[in-house]
Design a protein around this motif. Structure first.
Motif, PDB file in Angstrom:
ATOM      1  N   SER A  78      10.552  78.685  49.178  1.00  0.00           N
ATOM      2  CA  SER A  78       9.760  77.560  48.670  1.00  0.00           C
ATOM      3  C   SER A  78       8.613  78.006  47.782  1.00  0.00           C
ATOM      4  O   SER A  78       7.911  77.171  47.212  1.00  0.00           O
ATOM      5  CB  SER A  78       9.210  76.740  49.842  1.00  0.00           C
ATOM      6  OG  SER A  78       8.374  77.547  50.660  1.00  0.00           O
ATOM      7  N   ASN A 197      11.445  69.844  40.340  1.00  0.00           N
ATOM      8  CA  ASN A 197      11.259  69.252  41.670  1.00  0.00           C
ATOM      9  C   ASN A 197      12.441  68.386  42.097  1.00  0.00           C
ATOM     10  O   ASN A 197      12.708  68.246  43.298  1.00  0.00           O
ATOM     11  CB  ASN A 197       9.976  68.418  41.702  1.00  0.00           C
ATOM     12  CG  ASN A 197       8.730  69.270  41.542  1.00  0.00           C
ATOM     13  OD1 ASN A 197       8.803  70.490  41.479  1.00  0.00           O
ATOM     14  ND2 ASN A 197       7.575  68.625  41.476  1.00  0.00           N
ATOM     15  N   ARG A 198      13.138  67.808  41.145  1.00  0.00           N
ATOM     16  CA  ARG A 198      14.294  66.980  41.480  1.00  0.00           C
ATOM     17  C   ARG A 198      15.497  67.837  41.875  1.00  0.00           C
ATOM     18  O   ARG A 198      16.258  67.477  42.779  1.00  0.00           O
ATOM     19  CB  ARG A 198      14.653  66.088  40.290  1.00  0.00           C
ATOM     20  CG  ARG A 198      15.743  65.064  40.618  1.00  0.00           C
ATOM     21  CD  ARG A 198      15.921  64.060  39.519  1.00  0.00           C
ATOM     22  NE  ARG A 198      16.461  64.626  38.303  1.00  0.00           N
ATOM     23  CZ  ARG A 198      15.766  64.839  37.190  1.00  0.00           C
ATOM     24  NH1 ARG A 198      14.475  64.541  37.148  1.00  0.00           N
ATOM     25  NH2 ARG A 198      16.338  65.361  36.120  1.00  0.00           N
ATOM     26  N   TYR A 199      15.665  68.981  41.225  1.00  0.00           N
ATOM     27  CA  TYR A 199      16.815  69.837  41.517  1.00  0.00           C
ATOM     28  C   TYR A 199      16.601  70.724  42.734  1.00  0.00           C
ATOM     29  O   TYR A 199      17.579  71.081  43.420  1.00  0.00           O
ATOM     30  CB  TYR A 199      17.145  70.709  40.299  1.00  0.00           C
ATOM     31  CG  TYR A 199      18.039  70.011  39.309  1.00  0.00           C
ATOM     32  CD1 TYR A 199      19.428  70.071  39.425  1.00  0.00           C
ATOM     33  CD2 TYR A 199      17.507  69.270  38.259  1.00  0.00           C
ATOM     34  CE1 TYR A 199      20.254  69.422  38.528  1.00  0.00           C
ATOM     35  CE2 TYR A 199      18.322  68.622  37.346  1.00  0.00           C
ATOM     36  CZ  TYR A 199      19.698  68.697  37.483  1.00  0.00           C
ATOM     37  OH  TYR A 199      20.514  68.050  36.595  1.00  0.00           O
ATOM     38  N   TYR A 200      15.373  71.098  43.014  1.00  0.00           N
ATOM     39  CA  TYR A 200      15.114  72.029  44.114  1.00  0.00           C
ATOM     40  C   TYR A 200      15.752  71.573  45.435  1.00  0.00           C
ATOM     41  O   TYR A 200      16.425  72.375  46.100  1.00  0.00           O
ATOM     42  CB  TYR A 200      13.613  72.247  44.277  1.00  0.00           C
ATOM     43  CG  TYR A 200      13.262  73.206  45.382  1.00  0.00           C
ATOM     44  CD1 TYR A 200      13.213  74.582  45.154  1.00  0.00           C
ATOM     45  CD2 TYR A 200      12.983  72.746  46.666  1.00  0.00           C
ATOM     46  CE1 TYR A 200      12.903  75.469  46.177  1.00  0.00           C
ATOM     47  CE2 TYR A 200      12.672  73.629  47.692  1.00  0.00           C
ATOM     48  CZ  TYR A 200      12.634  74.983  47.437  1.00  0.00           C
ATOM     49  OH  TYR A 200      12.341  75.861  48.458  1.00  0.00           O
ATOM     50  N   PRO A 201      15.583  70.309  45.863  1.00  0.00           N
ATOM     51  CA  PRO A 201      16.211  69.878  47.123  1.00  0.00           C
ATOM     52  C   PRO A 201      17.738  69.948  47.093  1.00  0.00           C
ATOM     53  O   PRO A 201      18.363  70.162  48.137  1.00  0.00           O
ATOM     54  CB  PRO A 201      15.732  68.433  47.294  1.00  0.00           C
ATOM     55  CG  PRO A 201      14.511  68.317  46.449  1.00  0.00           C
ATOM     56  CD  PRO A 201      14.759  69.229  45.295  1.00  0.00           C
ATOM     57  N   GLU A 202      18.321  69.783  45.915  1.00  0.00           N
ATOM     58  CA  GLU A 202      19.784  69.879  45.827  1.00  0.00           C
ATOM     59  C   GLU A 202      20.262  71.295  46.146  1.00  0.00           C
ATOM     60  O   GLU A 202      21.273  71.495  46.826  1.00  0.00           O
ATOM     61  CB  GLU A 202      20.259  69.463  44.431  1.00  0.00           C
ATOM     62  CG  GLU A 202      20.050  67.986  44.117  1.00  0.00           C
ATOM     63  CD  GLU A 202      20.829  67.553  42.887  1.00  0.00           C
ATOM     64  OE1 GLU A 202      22.032  67.887  42.799  1.00  0.00           O
ATOM     65  OE2 GLU A 202      20.241  66.892  42.015  1.00  0.00           O
ATOM     66  N   LYS A 204      18.605  73.395  48.041  1.00  0.00           N
ATOM     67  CA  LYS A 204      18.349  73.579  49.478  1.00  0.00           C
ATOM     68  C   LYS A 204      19.504  73.021  50.303  1.00  0.00           C
ATOM     69  O   LYS A 204      19.990  73.669  51.245  1.00  0.00           O
ATOM     70  CB  LYS A 204      17.039  72.878  49.876  1.00  0.00           C
ATOM     71  CG  LYS A 204      15.778  73.514  49.329  1.00  0.00           C
ATOM     72  CD  LYS A 204      15.387  74.761  50.099  1.00  0.00           C
ATOM     73  CE  LYS A 204      14.772  74.424  51.434  1.00  0.00           C
ATOM     74  NZ  LYS A 204      14.211  75.625  52.106  1.00  0.00           N
ATOM     75  N   MET A 205      19.953  71.819  49.963  1.00  0.00           N
ATOM     76  CA  MET A 205      21.056  71.200  50.708  1.00  0.00           C
ATOM     77  C   MET A 205      22.360  71.967  50.533  1.00  0.00           C
ATOM     78  O   MET A 205      23.133  72.137  51.476  1.00  0.00           O
ATOM     79  CB  MET A 205      21.217  69.737  50.276  1.00  0.00           C
ATOM     80  CG  MET A 205      20.087  68.834  50.747  1.00  0.00           C
ATOM     81  SD  MET A 205      20.401  67.069  50.409  1.00  0.00           S
ATOM     82  CE  MET A 205      20.279  67.048  48.616  1.00  0.00           C
ATOM     83  N   ASN A 254      18.060  81.706  41.711  1.00  0.00           N
ATOM     84  CA  ASN A 254      17.221  81.308  42.842  1.00  0.00           C
ATOM     85  C   ASN A 254      15.816  81.894  42.768  1.00  0.00           C
ATOM     86  O   ASN A 254      14.838  81.237  43.143  1.00  0.00           O
ATOM     87  CB  ASN A 254      17.883  81.727  44.160  1.00  0.00           C
ATOM     88  CG  ASN A 254      19.166  80.976  44.431  1.00  0.00           C
ATOM     89  OD1 ASN A 254      19.389  79.893  43.886  1.00  0.00           O
ATOM     90  ND2 ASN A 254      20.025  81.546  45.265  1.00  0.00           N
ATOM     91  N   TYR A 261       8.951  76.773  41.071  1.00  0.00           N
ATOM     92  CA  TYR A 261       8.663  75.685  42.016  1.00  0.00           C
ATOM     93  C   TYR A 261       7.269  75.836  42.616  1.00  0.00           C
ATOM     94  O   TYR A 261       6.630  74.835  42.970  1.00  0.00           O
ATOM     95  CB  TYR A 261       9.713  75.673  43.119  1.00  0.00           C
ATOM     96  CG  TYR A 261       9.636  74.500  44.069  1.00  0.00           C
ATOM     97  CD1 TYR A 261       9.775  73.190  43.617  1.00  0.00           C
ATOM     98  CD2 TYR A 261       9.431  74.701  45.441  1.00  0.00           C
ATOM     99  CE1 TYR A 261       9.711  72.112  44.497  1.00  0.00           C
ATOM    100  CE2 TYR A 261       9.364  73.627  46.316  1.00  0.00           C
ATOM    101  CZ  TYR A 261       9.505  72.348  45.847  1.00  0.00           C
ATOM    102  OH  TYR A 261       9.441  71.281  46.716  1.00  0.00           O
ATOM    103  N   LYS A 265       5.656  72.165  42.217  1.00  0.00           N
ATOM    104  CA  LYS A 265       5.796  71.320  43.412  1.00  0.00           C
ATOM    105  C   LYS A 265       4.707  70.255  43.489  1.00  0.00           C
ATOM    106  O   LYS A 265       4.994  69.063  43.685  1.00  0.00           O
ATOM    107  CB  LYS A 265       5.772  72.192  44.675  1.00  0.00           C
ATOM    108  CG  LYS A 265       5.899  71.387  45.970  1.00  0.00           C
ATOM    109  CD  LYS A 265       5.834  72.291  47.194  1.00  0.00           C
ATOM    110  CE  LYS A 265       5.939  71.484  48.476  1.00  0.00           C
ATOM    111  NZ  LYS A 265       5.824  72.347  49.687  1.00  0.00           N
TER     112      LYS A 265
END
Length: 321
Positions: A78, A197-202, A204-205, A254, A261, A265
């Motif tokens: 993160s 910020n929009r792509y970072y969670p993708e 992570k998932m 990554n 990020y 963030k």
């Protein structure tokens, strides 16, 4: 407060008197660069920055500070604080890029309180020089070291932009190309931050699914490559091109994502504060200073304090009964 106002007005006249008649000297001109940095530090002093020994001299022996950040092919920290790091004296990274995602970063400046002007910073654009100096100088704030980089980097990034814009307006005038370029940087970085910020969670998932065994490694790597390609396409469409930062990741992997990020963030929240302050530089910096002066103990506490500052600005002023 009145004394600070007088100092700022006096500084404005001083900068006007030393103006290069609208000409914009190159960062490669040692005398002009040293003069601008001295004037920038006077502006920082008027704005309440803590005194810093950064950039008081130049070094032809230090091209940059070489760092190799790296992480696993299917893991995404993160923050740059959580990336693995190797420092080197050579302009190359020996980390195995087949095994790891690697981001080799030749850093132009570090906020150690005595950083010289490196040759890479000397060879940068005028806009980059004017942003880097206040960005790094703000990092020496006595309360910023207690907070995670995701807070301090967002704050220093916005303050670096705003201070550079103010300086360029006073030094070169609003019609100058350097001012016109810098005046766009805060919003351009916001657009980059929104993409990151929009792509970072993708990511992570995706990696969580791979660790849980819901998808195979090869499938996850293919999906990862597709995500980065989409992300690069979106950030590449940002126009106009910024002049003081990369609009896309410096490394489309990554390690590069985790690094950027750290800066993006919380930037939209700080930018929201800037908007709440009617896009005014001094009230925005003063609000950030008050947040830091309260010594928040965590990222969550700092975010809460910024949100409170935004809400307070939105409340109607109470008039006489």
């Amino acid at each position: 407060m009145r004394r600070r106002f007088i100092l700022i007005i006096a500084l404005a006249f001083a900068l006007a008197e030393t103006c290069f008649s609208g000409d914009e000297p190159s960062p490669q001109d040692p005398a002009a660069r040293e003069q601008m940095i001295r004037e920038m530090k006077e502006l920082e002093k008027a704005l309440g920055f803590r005194r810093s020994g950064n950039f008081l001299n130049s070094s032809d022996k230090i091209a940059a500070y070489y760092r190799c950040y790296y992480t696993g092919k299917l893991e995404i920290p993160s923050s740059y604080d959580d990336l693995q790091l190797k420092q080197t004296n050579q302009p190359a990274c020996e980390v195995d890029s087949e095994k790891y995602d690697v981001f080799f970063y030749p850093i132009e400046a570090v906020a150690n309180g005595k950083s010289p002007v490196t040759t890479s910073l000397q060879n940068s654009t005028m806009e980059r020089l004017l942003v880097v100096v206040p960005h790094e100088d703000f990092h020496v704030h006595k309360n910023s070291e207690k907070l995670p980089a995701s807070v301090t980097e967002a704050a220093s990034t916005l303050i670096g932009f705003l201070t550079a814009i103010e300086f360029a307006q006073q030094k070169f005038g609003m019609a100058s190309p350097v001012y016109q370029n810098l005046s766009k940087e805060p919003e351009l970085f916001l657009r980059k931050a929104e993409v990151v910020n929009r792509y970072y969670p993708e990511f992570k998932m995706l990696y969580a699914s791979a660790r849980a065994g819901r998808i195979g490694r090869e499938e996850a790597l293919a999906a990862k490559q597709n995500l980065f390609a989409r992300m690069e396409e979106e950030c590449g469409a940002i126009t106009p091109d910024p002049t003081s930062f990369n609009k896309c990741l410096a490394a489309a992997n990554n390690a590069g994502l985790a690094f950027d990020y750290t800066y993006t963030k919380n930037y939209p929240l700080l930018y929201e504060l800037f908007l709440a302050k009617d896009r005014q530089m001094r009230p925005t910096i003063e609000a950030i200073e008050r947040v830091l002066a309260a010594q928040p103990s965590s990222e969550e506490a700092a975010i809460g304090a910024v949100r409170n500052a935004i809400e307070e600005q939105k409340r109607p002023a109470s008039g006489p009964n």
